[in-house]
Design a protein around this motif. Structure first.
Motif: not given
Length: 267
Positions: A202-207, A211-215, A221-224
């Protein structure tokens, strides 16, 4: 108490089971999953949950606590692994019904000393919901512990803080080390793959999974897992896993399991 080395309920005769039921022994219920554990690992992590349950039961018997292992539930609650061909997962509503029926059948016949050995994160919510409902209805406490979470917490004591941080995660420690110790013939080390630490979703770094990181803030997010992991490998480096670490983690899980059995019997 008979010193019976058969601990798997599936191997008992009906006559044996009727006799054991009169003593209300401890029953361990191992739960696992059948999913992507990385390109080097067997998909059935329930095999490891079952193997650890067996070791706990055998050690508990040696220490005077009659204990049996119920048939392992191989399918876990659906979460991030629907992308994997051949994987089988249960919806959360189905998982809840299955756990309710498993525990309900045992309680119906007077088994009240029950412990859940959980081997899948996607099972945690339903385990809590079902056991809380049983506590309210039957006044029976059914403890559980998430095997891999317990092992992950102990990992720094075995390999040190830095190595634990580098190797900990799905598809790496603790599960890969435990598999190298308990089921080495099923681990294909030639398939080991380095995790991608710069992955984005989703154009964000994966944690982590989902789960991704925004600022600097974690966002779910509901991604597999095929979008947030590397062929089932999360943030840990599986090349840092080894059977010696797996042995230490397994021994700790067995010790913890036996301690939990004794505490259950005392309370």
């Amino acid at each position: 108490m008979p010193l019976n080395k058969i601990v798997h309920m599936a191997q008992l005769t009906a006559a044996d089971m009727r006799e054991a039921a009169q003593r209300n022994p401890v029953i361990l219920l191992p739960l696992g999953s059948f999913e992507d554990q990385g390109p080097h690992m067997p998909m059935g992590d329930y095999l490891l949950a079952d193997a650890i349950a067996e070791r706990i039961a055998l050690q508990a018997i040696q220490e005077g606590c009659e204990t049996y292992v119920a048939p392992v539930l191989p399918f876990g609650g659906a979460d991030y692994f629907g992308y994997m061909p051949g994987a089988i997962a249960l919806s959360q509503s189905t998982l809840r019904a299955v756990i309710e029926d498993m525990l309900g059948n045992l309680i119906r016949h007077g088994f009240t000393k029950l412990i859940i050995l959980n081997g899948h994160g996607g099972n945690c919510t339903m385990i809590h919901d079902v056991t809380q409902s049983i506590l309210k209805k039957n006044n029976i406490i059914i403890p559980s512990f998430y095997l891999w979470r317990v092992a992950a917490a102990y990992l720094p004591s075995v390999v040190g803080e830095e190595k634990a941080k580098q190797s900990g995660g799905h598809g790496a420690n603790p599960l890969t080390s435990i598999a190298l110790y308990l089921k080495p013939d099923l681990v294909k080390t030639e398939n080991l793959k380095q995790q991608a630490l710069d992955k984005k979703a989703w154009s964000l770094p994966v944690l982590d999974f989902g789960t991704v990181e925004l600022n600097g803030a974690p966002v779910s997010i509901p991604l597999e897992g095929d979008q947030t992991a590397t062929q089932g490998i999360g943030r840990g480096n599986p090349y840092l896993c080894d059977s010696k670490t797996g042995e230490a983690l397994t021994d700790y899980l067995v010790k913890t399991g036996v301690s939990l059995i004794k505490h259950l019997l005392e309370h």
